[in-house]
Design a protein around this motif. Structure first.
Motif, PDB file in Angstrom:
ATOM      1  N   SER A 211      -7.650  -8.733  41.730  1.00  0.00           N
ATOM      2  CA  SER A 211      -8.588  -9.855  41.805  1.00  0.00           C
ATOM      3  C   SER A 211      -8.728 -10.327  43.244  1.00  0.00           C
ATOM      4  CB  SER A 211      -8.109 -11.012  40.928  1.00  0.00           C
ATOM      5  OG  SER A 211      -8.085 -10.657  39.578  1.00  0.00           O
ATOM      6  N   LEU A 212      -7.613 -10.309  43.956  1.00  0.00           N
ATOM      7  CA  LEU A 212      -7.632 -10.679  45.368  1.00  0.00           C
ATOM      8  C   LEU A 212      -8.506  -9.716  46.169  1.00  0.00           C
ATOM      9  CD1 LEU A 212      -6.302 -12.517  47.581  1.00  0.00           C
ATOM     10  CD2 LEU A 212      -4.620 -10.707  47.847  1.00  0.00           C
ATOM     11  N   TYR A 216     -11.985 -10.564  48.644  1.00  0.00           N
ATOM     12  CA  TYR A 216     -12.316 -10.145  50.010  1.00  0.00           C
ATOM     13  C   TYR A 216     -13.443  -9.125  50.039  1.00  0.00           C
ATOM     14  CZ  TYR A 216      -8.162 -12.603  51.577  1.00  0.00           C
ATOM     15  OH  TYR A 216      -7.243 -13.584  51.853  1.00  0.00           O
ATOM     16  N   LEU A 270       1.613 -13.166  48.165  1.00  0.00           N
ATOM     17  CA  LEU A 270       0.280 -13.327  47.598  1.00  0.00           C
ATOM     18  C   LEU A 270      -0.125 -14.793  47.575  1.00  0.00           C
ATOM     19  CD1 LEU A 270      -1.984 -11.640  46.138  1.00  0.00           C
ATOM     20  CD2 LEU A 270      -0.888 -12.297  44.004  1.00  0.00           C
ATOM     21  N   VAL A 274      -3.032 -16.478  50.099  1.00  0.00           N
ATOM     22  CA  VAL A 274      -4.233 -17.102  49.523  1.00  0.00           C
ATOM     23  C   VAL A 274      -4.323 -18.566  49.939  1.00  0.00           C
ATOM     24  CG1 VAL A 274      -5.353 -17.772  47.374  1.00  0.00           C
ATOM     25  CG2 VAL A 274      -4.367 -15.498  47.590  1.00  0.00           C
ATOM     26  N   SER A 301      -1.733 -11.838  52.468  1.00  0.00           N
ATOM     27  CA  SER A 301      -2.098 -11.479  51.092  1.00  0.00           C
ATOM     28  C   SER A 301      -2.000  -9.978  50.876  1.00  0.00           C
ATOM     29  CB  SER A 301      -3.522 -11.946  50.779  1.00  0.00           C
ATOM     30  OG  SER A 301      -3.648 -13.338  50.894  1.00  0.00           O
ATOM     31  N   PHE A 305      -0.500  -7.640  47.961  1.00  0.00           N
ATOM     32  CA  PHE A 305      -1.285  -6.612  47.283  1.00  0.00           C
ATOM     33  C   PHE A 305      -0.528  -5.286  47.247  1.00  0.00           C
ATOM     34  CE2 PHE A 305      -5.713  -4.347  47.404  1.00  0.00           C
ATOM     35  CZ  PHE A 305      -5.414  -3.742  46.202  1.00  0.00           C
ATOM     36  N   GLY A 365      -9.664 -18.416  44.703  1.00  0.00           N
ATOM     37  CA  GLY A 365      -8.306 -18.358  45.228  1.00  0.00           C
ATOM     38  C   GLY A 365      -7.304 -19.074  44.339  1.00  0.00           C
ATOM     39  N   VAL A 368      -6.414 -16.855  41.469  1.00  0.00           N
ATOM     40  CA  VAL A 368      -5.467 -15.806  41.863  1.00  0.00           C
ATOM     41  C   VAL A 368      -4.047 -16.356  41.914  1.00  0.00           C
ATOM     42  CG1 VAL A 368      -4.776 -14.267  43.741  1.00  0.00           C
ATOM     43  CG2 VAL A 368      -7.179 -14.435  43.100  1.00  0.00           C
TER      44      VAL A 368
END
Length: 405
Positions: A211-212, A216, A270, A274, A301, A305, A365, A368
């Motif tokens: 999702s992150l 971006y 993470l 964010v 972040s 990931f 954000g 997330v």
């Protein structure tokens, strides 16, 4: 191993190559931000459909036939992009791209694990991130400095896919063919018993980290233009590039760490990354300081990931047999691509019809972060259950299972 890893890199590279081009397409065809996220999201939907139908096929017919077919379809997608003259043609190319990637990723990942479980596990985490980074970088440079910006990058990728298809024809098969090919194409969520608990732990985190990536990839170019007041396609693709490079570095540095160490690192970085990103967007002055904070947040972040993606794969895949690997890997990618596509499409709608870019970024954000905290909760609970089982006798352990059930 090198050939399979290169195919994974090129597939993910081609999926991220359009990111710097969205601004060019928008200028030529005059579509809204919501169309950008639909183009972004339709790829994820196509990947999901293909994963559900073809994800287990290579376990039955072999890795090589699936890969050759996927590479041919990927080449056709590049032709569609080269000749695209409308949003409809762009969507058609993304659908072909997604169908090809969904059929291939499970076969590629399982094939690398067939050859070498340790190196295959590492490359399953590392290659997609390097593909994402290289696709954004190469596309941005070509669009910025070379002629035919909306065609040249796809022509280069077309040549790569043709060469890879020829190389796969000479590849030695790593699994024997078996019955049940048609049955394997019926979508189902059947999991080996040994993988059920690990997937319950890994799925929330893998959903959160992808999702992150959607944040971006879909909103990053627009956020960068707002912060830097620049229309350069290189700046537009930079947030996703920073995220992917940082994630790849994390995979390399943490390749020998245990999942018990890796997953908490993923969740903490993470959330921290964010938060820094959101603060830079909300409280920045629109100048260099807010832009720097935004990219620092993307880099932090990215650590979350990379470590979360690698940790999730290493937590699940070693627990299944070779004939189950492609199916289980495909299911993990289903989780990833739902996380990539669904929030991005919702964000596009909110940018146009909701509170605008800044507010949508903040809401995205925050979502997330909530997902990361949910993953942390599942991780802690599963750890406590494991400790309780280790401390009990077999009779007591059965009693615990009955009471939990």
């Amino acid at each position: 191993m090198a050939l399979l890893a290169s195919i994974l890199v090129s597939f993910l590279g081609s999926s991220s190559a359009p990111t710097p081009l969205y601004a060019v397409y928008q200028q030529h065809w005059g579509f809204s931000p919501i169309t950008t996220t639909v183009v972004f999201g339709v790829y994820a939907v196509a990947v999901l459909s293909s994963l559900l139908i073809f994800g287990r096929l290579s376990d039955q017919v072999g890795r090589r036939p699936v890969l050759v077919t996927a590479l041919i379809v990927q080449a056709l997608a590049m032709v569609a992009f080269i000749t695209a003259d409308s949003v409809g043609a762009l969507l058609a190319g993304r659908v072909l791209q997604g169908l090809s990637a969904g059929a291939a990723v499970g076969a590629i990942g399982a094939g690398m694990l067939d050859i070498d479980a340790r190196k295959g596990g590492f490359l399953n985490s590392f290659a997609p991130l390097m593909g994402t980074a290289s696709g954004v970088l190469a596309s941005g440079l070509i669009v910025q400095y070379l002629p035919a910006p909306t065609r040249l990058v796809y022509a280069v990728l077309l040549g790569v896919f043709v060469l890879q298809a020829l190389a796969v024809l000479a590849l030695k098969e790593t699994v024997s063919r078996g019955p049940g090919a048609l049955a394997s194409m019926v979508p189902e969520f059947k999991l080996p018993r040994s993988a059920r608990t690990p997937i319950a732990v890994a799925a929330p985190l893998m959903f959160a980290v992808w999702s992150l990536s959607g944040l971006y990839g879909a909103l990053g170019p627009a956020i960068t233009r707002t912060l830097l007041h620049s229309t350069s396609v290189l700046w537009g693709g930079l947030p996703l590039l920073v995220l992917a490079l940082s994630a790849g570095l994390a995979v390399v540095l943490l390749r020998r760490a245990t999942t018990r160490v890796m997953l908490p690192i993923s969740i903490s970085t993470l959330i921290a990354g964010v938060l820094i990103t959101l603060l830079s967007i909300a409280w920045g002055d629109g100048g260099a300081s807010s832009a720097i904070g935004f990219f620092v947040g993307a880099a932090i972040s990215g650590v979350g990931f990379g470590s979360g993606f690698q940790g999730g794969i290493r937590l699940v895949v070693p627990r299944v047999e070779s004939r189950e690997r492609a199916g289980v890997l495909s299911l993990l990618y289903v989780v990833c691509y739902v996380g990539l596509g669904l929030p991005a499409v919702i964000a596009g709608v909110l940018v146009v019809y909701g509170g605008g870019l800044t507010r949508t970024s903040e809401e995205y954000g925050a979502a997330v972060i909530v997902l990361a905290l949910a993953a942390l909760t599942v991780l802690v609970l599963s750890g406590r259950r494991a400790e309780r089982r280790q401390e009990t006798s077999p009779f007591q352990e059965n009693a615990v299972r009955v009471s939990e059930g």
